[in-house]
Design a protein around this motif. Structure first.
Motif, PDB file in Angstrom:
ATOM      1  N   THR A 122       0.921  -1.251  -0.096  1.00 40.31           N
ATOM      2  CA  THR A 122      -0.042  -0.061  -0.025  1.00 40.31           C
ATOM      3  C   THR A 122       0.793   1.175  -0.059  1.00 40.31           C
ATOM      4  O   THR A 122       1.993   1.211   0.300  1.00 40.31           O
ATOM      5  CB  THR A 122      -0.782  -0.121   1.012  1.00 40.31           C
ATOM      6  N   GLY A 123       0.298   2.332  -0.456  1.00 37.45           N
ATOM      7  CA  GLY A 123       0.952   3.501  -0.441  1.00 37.45           C
ATOM      8  C   GLY A 123       1.949   3.879  -1.625  1.00 37.45           C
ATOM      9  O   GLY A 123       1.917   3.044  -2.754  1.00 37.45           O
ATOM     10  N   LYS A 124       2.668   4.806  -1.431  1.00 37.32           N
ATOM     11  CA  LYS A 124       3.518   5.294  -2.564  1.00 37.32           C
ATOM     12  C   LYS A 124       4.673   5.917  -2.099  1.00 37.32           C
ATOM     13  O   LYS A 124       4.719   6.495  -1.098  1.00 37.32           O
ATOM     14  CB  LYS A 124       2.800   6.462  -3.627  1.00 37.32           C
ATOM     15  N   MET A 125       5.945   5.820  -2.623  1.00 36.73           N
ATOM     16  CA  MET A 125       7.112   6.149  -1.964  1.00 36.73           C
ATOM     17  C   MET A 125       8.144   6.298  -3.287  1.00 36.73           C
ATOM     18  O   MET A 125       8.074   5.466  -4.175  1.00 36.73           O
ATOM     19  CB  MET A 125       7.720   5.368  -0.918  1.00 36.73           C
ATOM     20  N   VAL A 126       9.226   6.930  -2.858  1.00 35.92           N
ATOM     21  CA  VAL A 126      10.439   6.885  -3.741  1.00 35.92           C
ATOM     22  C   VAL A 126      11.552   6.081  -3.009  1.00 35.92           C
ATOM     23  O   VAL A 126      11.787   6.374  -1.771  1.00 35.92           O
ATOM     24  CB  VAL A 126      11.162   8.156  -4.240  1.00 35.92           C
ATOM     25  N   TYR A 127      11.845   4.875  -3.783  1.00 41.08           N
ATOM     26  CA  TYR A 127      12.861   4.186  -2.782  1.00 41.08           C
ATOM     27  C   TYR A 127      14.398   4.326  -3.641  1.00 41.08           C
ATOM     28  O   TYR A 127      14.347   4.188  -4.955  1.00 41.08           O
ATOM     29  CB  TYR A 127      12.499   2.561  -3.148  1.00 41.08           C
ATOM     30  N   GLY A 128      15.456   4.305  -2.839  1.00 38.89           N
ATOM     31  CA  GLY A 128      16.638   4.514  -3.493  1.00 38.89           C
ATOM     32  C   GLY A 128      17.596   3.422  -3.356  1.00 38.89           C
ATOM     33  O   GLY A 128      17.543   2.610  -2.391  1.00 38.89           O
ATOM     34  N   HIS A 129      18.325   3.298  -4.172  1.00 35.53           N
ATOM     35  CA  HIS A 129      19.498   1.995  -4.228  1.00 35.53           C
ATOM     36  C   HIS A 129      20.572   2.210  -5.044  1.00 35.53           C
ATOM     37  O   HIS A 129      20.651   2.587  -6.187  1.00 35.53           O
ATOM     38  CB  HIS A 129      18.972   0.743  -4.935  1.00 35.53           C
ATOM     39  N   GLY A 130      21.830   2.711  -4.332  1.00 35.41           N
ATOM     40  CA  GLY A 130      22.873   3.388  -4.868  1.00 35.41           C
ATOM     41  C   GLY A 130      22.577   4.683  -5.283  1.00 35.41           C
ATOM     42  O   GLY A 130      22.005   5.571  -4.755  1.00 35.41           O
ATOM     43  N   ALA A 131      22.972   4.747  -6.831  1.00 36.31           N
ATOM     44  CA  ALA A 131      22.555   6.202  -7.154  1.00 36.31           C
ATOM     45  C   ALA A 131      21.170   6.107  -7.942  1.00 36.31           C
ATOM     46  O   ALA A 131      20.849   7.283  -8.748  1.00 36.31           O
ATOM     47  CB  ALA A 131      23.748   6.436  -8.289  1.00 36.31           C
ATOM     48  N   TYR A 132      20.522   5.179  -7.913  1.00 36.55           N
ATOM     49  CA  TYR A 132      19.081   5.032  -8.558  1.00 36.55           C
ATOM     50  C   TYR A 132      18.039   4.974  -7.656  1.00 36.55           C
ATOM     51  O   TYR A 132      18.111   5.189  -6.509  1.00 36.55           O
ATOM     52  CB  TYR A 132      19.090   3.843  -9.320  1.00 36.55           C
ATOM     53  N   GLU A 133      16.819   5.997  -8.051  1.00 36.68           N
ATOM     54  CA  GLU A 133      15.644   6.063  -7.436  1.00 36.68           C
ATOM     55  C   GLU A 133      14.592   5.445  -8.296  1.00 36.68           C
ATOM     56  O   GLU A 133      14.437   5.452  -9.703  1.00 36.68           O
ATOM     57  CB  GLU A 133      15.196   7.515  -7.390  1.00 36.68           C
ATOM     58  N   TYR A 134      13.726   4.748  -7.470  1.00 40.17           N
ATOM     59  CA  TYR A 134      12.601   4.029  -7.892  1.00 40.17           C
ATOM     60  C   TYR A 134      11.251   4.702  -7.212  1.00 40.17           C
ATOM     61  O   TYR A 134      11.164   4.792  -6.397  1.00 40.17           O
ATOM     62  CB  TYR A 134      12.599   2.664  -7.876  1.00 40.17           C
ATOM     63  N   THR A 135      10.275   5.124  -8.368  1.00 41.86           N
ATOM     64  CA  THR A 135       9.007   5.476  -7.546  1.00 41.86           C
ATOM     65  C   THR A 135       8.327   4.246  -7.429  1.00 41.86           C
ATOM     66  O   THR A 135       7.833   3.467  -8.400  1.00 41.86           O
ATOM     67  CB  THR A 135       8.261   6.511  -8.340  1.00 41.86           C
ATOM     68  N   MET A 136       7.786   3.838  -6.147  1.00 39.39           N
ATOM     69  CA  MET A 136       6.933   2.404  -5.903  1.00 39.39           C
ATOM     70  C   MET A 136       5.769   2.612  -5.392  1.00 39.39           C
ATOM     71  O   MET A 136       5.400   3.449  -4.496  1.00 39.39           O
ATOM     72  CB  MET A 136       7.738   1.781  -5.137  1.00 39.39           C
ATOM     73  N   GLU A 137       4.801   1.894  -6.224  1.00 40.55           N
ATOM     74  CA  GLU A 137       3.366   2.015  -5.346  1.00 40.55           C
ATOM     75  C   GLU A 137       2.896   0.500  -5.437  1.00 40.55           C
ATOM     76  O   GLU A 137       3.516  -0.474  -5.816  1.00 40.55           O
ATOM     77  CB  GLU A 137       2.333   2.685  -6.205  1.00 40.55           C
ATOM     78  N   ALA A 138       1.568   0.407  -4.752  1.00 36.33           N
ATOM     79  CA  ALA A 138       1.103  -1.127  -4.760  1.00 36.33           C
ATOM     80  C   ALA A 138       1.261  -2.043  -6.045  1.00 36.33           C
ATOM     81  O   ALA A 138       1.050  -1.350  -7.076  1.00 36.33           O
ATOM     82  CB  ALA A 138      -0.173  -0.640  -4.281  1.00 36.33           C
ATOM     83  N   GLY A 139       1.734  -3.020  -5.723  1.00 38.83           N
ATOM     84  CA  GLY A 139       2.029  -4.014  -6.813  1.00 38.83           C
ATOM     85  C   GLY A 139       3.473  -3.808  -7.501  1.00 38.83           C
ATOM     86  O   GLY A 139       3.698  -5.110  -8.282  1.00 38.83           O
ATOM     87  N   ASP A 140       4.259  -2.956  -7.009  1.00 40.82           N
ATOM     88  CA  ASP A 140       5.567  -2.851  -7.849  1.00 40.82           C
ATOM     89  C   ASP A 140       6.368  -3.708  -6.804  1.00 40.82           C
ATOM     90  O   ASP A 140       6.525  -3.885  -5.470  1.00 40.82           O
ATOM     91  CB  ASP A 140       5.963  -1.361  -7.656  1.00 40.82           C
ATOM     92  N   SER A 141       7.648  -4.146  -7.343  1.00 41.28           N
ATOM     93  CA  SER A 141       8.670  -4.810  -6.756  1.00 41.28           C
ATOM     94  C   SER A 141      10.107  -4.416  -7.273  1.00 41.28           C
ATOM     95  O   SER A 141      10.254  -3.775  -8.342  1.00 41.28           O
ATOM     96  CB  SER A 141       8.254  -6.355  -7.089  1.00 41.28           C
ATOM     97  N   LEU A 142      11.101  -4.939  -6.379  1.00 43.84           N
ATOM     98  CA  LEU A 142      12.293  -4.219  -6.633  1.00 43.84           C
ATOM     99  C   LEU A 142      13.353  -5.526  -6.094  1.00 43.84           C
ATOM    100  O   LEU A 142      13.240  -5.948  -4.823  1.00 43.84           O
ATOM    101  CB  LEU A 142      12.555  -2.858  -6.058  1.00 43.84           C
ATOM    102  N   LEU A 143      14.091  -5.999  -6.776  1.00 45.74           N
ATOM    103  CA  LEU A 143      15.242  -6.758  -6.397  1.00 45.74           C
ATOM    104  C   LEU A 143      16.518  -6.035  -6.504  1.00 45.74           C
ATOM    105  O   LEU A 143      16.710  -5.517  -7.542  1.00 45.74           O
ATOM    106  CB  LEU A 143      15.095  -8.201  -7.238  1.00 45.74           C
ATOM    107  N   LEU A 144      17.247  -6.123  -5.222  1.00 47.77           N
ATOM    108  CA  LEU A 144      18.302  -5.466  -5.326  1.00 47.77           C
ATOM    109  C   LEU A 144      19.554  -6.218  -4.666  1.00 47.77           C
ATOM    110  O   LEU A 144      19.420  -7.127  -3.833  1.00 47.77           O
ATOM    111  CB  LEU A 144      18.044  -4.031  -4.534  1.00 47.77           C
ATOM    112  N   ASP A 145      20.554  -5.665  -4.776  1.00 47.84           N
ATOM    113  CA  ASP A 145      21.999  -6.247  -4.354  1.00 47.84           C
ATOM    114  C   ASP A 145      22.108  -5.466  -2.831  1.00 47.84           C
ATOM    115  O   ASP A 145      22.308  -4.095  -2.650  1.00 47.84           O
ATOM    116  CB  ASP A 145      23.236  -5.836  -5.025  1.00 47.84           C
ATOM    117  N   GLY A 146      21.954  -6.165  -1.863  1.00 46.98           N
ATOM    118  CA  GLY A 146      22.007  -5.569  -0.368  1.00 46.98           C
ATOM    119  C   GLY A 146      23.381  -4.745   0.061  1.00 46.98           C
ATOM    120  O   GLY A 146      23.051  -4.071   0.749  1.00 46.98           O
ATOM    121  N   GLU A 147      24.453  -4.851  -0.749  1.00 48.28           N
ATOM    122  CA  GLU A 147      25.619  -4.300  -0.594  1.00 48.28           C
ATOM    123  C   GLU A 147      25.653  -2.786  -0.812  1.00 48.28           C
ATOM    124  O   GLU A 147      26.077  -1.765  -0.296  1.00 48.28           O
ATOM    125  CB  GLU A 147      26.849  -4.787  -1.250  1.00 48.28           C
ATOM    126  N   GLY A 148      24.431  -2.321  -1.694  1.00 51.78           N
ATOM    127  CA  GLY A 148      24.535  -0.923  -2.035  1.00 51.78           C
ATOM    128  C   GLY A 148      23.466  -0.501  -1.061  1.00 51.78           C
ATOM    129  O   GLY A 148      22.315  -0.906  -0.703  1.00 51.78           O
TER     130      GLY A 148
END
Length: 221
Positions: free
Chosen positions: A175-201
């Motif tokens: 639920t909700g909406k946010m901007v999620y960062g990973h390293g130098a990148y930003e992702y606008t995420m809302e319900a149903g979106d997903s992100l797989l990332l390297d935890g070291e970043g």
């Protein structure tokens, strides 16, 4: 286990290899079978399941395996113990691996069940800023186990902690909406979106756009 002359007659295929595989499985589960006849009951249930799933009658399975219809009946009612050769014949007739007949016998496996709204609350660097982290389950003694965490963000704080850890992480927005960062990148995420990332970043929420925000974070080492 009881041997039957007819059932133990030579059959085609690598019975020796099959017997080695079955013996290994049987040895692993034998020490855990506290109720007499439990292994026979497991085999009975599996034979019955695969026979009916394959649309076979007892007579048809008997014809496929070279066993008698009476023997099939005794196996499916757990009133007899099968020899290793009989198990191989059943597996061949049902077109399944021999080990499938033991499925369910070895039940001593760790699991965690968490009811809705429950789970262990953990304190992390974002807790004081209106961030809730609820761990949904852990497996004892497993360093490679997944760690699922339900994250709830209810305060539009200007302070957003970033995280870094070994392994990977999967985020699924509920639920909700946010901007999620990973390293130098930003992702606008809302319900149903997903992100797989390297935890070291370095990663974490950068901007909360629509509260409350809830997402599932699953990390693995």
């Amino acid at each position: 286990m009881t041997n039957h002359a007819r059932e133990d007659a030579p059959v085609t295929g690598s019975v020796a290899n099959a017997e080695d595989a079955v013996a290994g499985v049987a040895a692993g589960v034998a020490g855990k079978l506290e109720v007499a006849g439990k292994l026979e009951q497991v085999i009975a249930a599996q034979v019955r399941h695969y026979r009916t799933a394959g649309g076979l009658s007892s007579a048809e399975l008997a014809a496929r395996t070279g066993l008698s219809k009476a023997m099939i009946s005794r196996i499916e009612t757990a009133t007899t113990s099968c020899s290793l050769t009989t198990l191989q014949r059943l597996a061949d007739g049902l077109k399944i691996p021999v080990t499938a007949l033991f499925r369910g016998a070895d039940t001593d496996r760790d699991a965690t069940f968490t009811k809705s709204g429950q789970g262990s609350l953990t304190v992390r660097s974002g807790t004081q800023h209106g961030h809730e982290y609820r761990v949904l389950g852990t497996l004892k003694g497993r360093t490679d186990a997944l760690e699922p965490t339900l994250v709830t963000l209810t305060d539009a704080s200007d302070v957003f902690p970033l995280f870094q850890h070994p392994g990977t992480e999967f985020i699924y927005m509920l639920t909700g909406k946010m901007v999620y960062g990973h390293g130098a990148y930003e992702y606008t995420m809302e319900a149903g979106d997903s992100l797989l990332l390297d935890g070291e970043g370095p990663h974490g929420p950068l901007e909360l756009l629509d509260l409350p925000i809830r997402f599932l974070a699953v990390s693995a080492k």
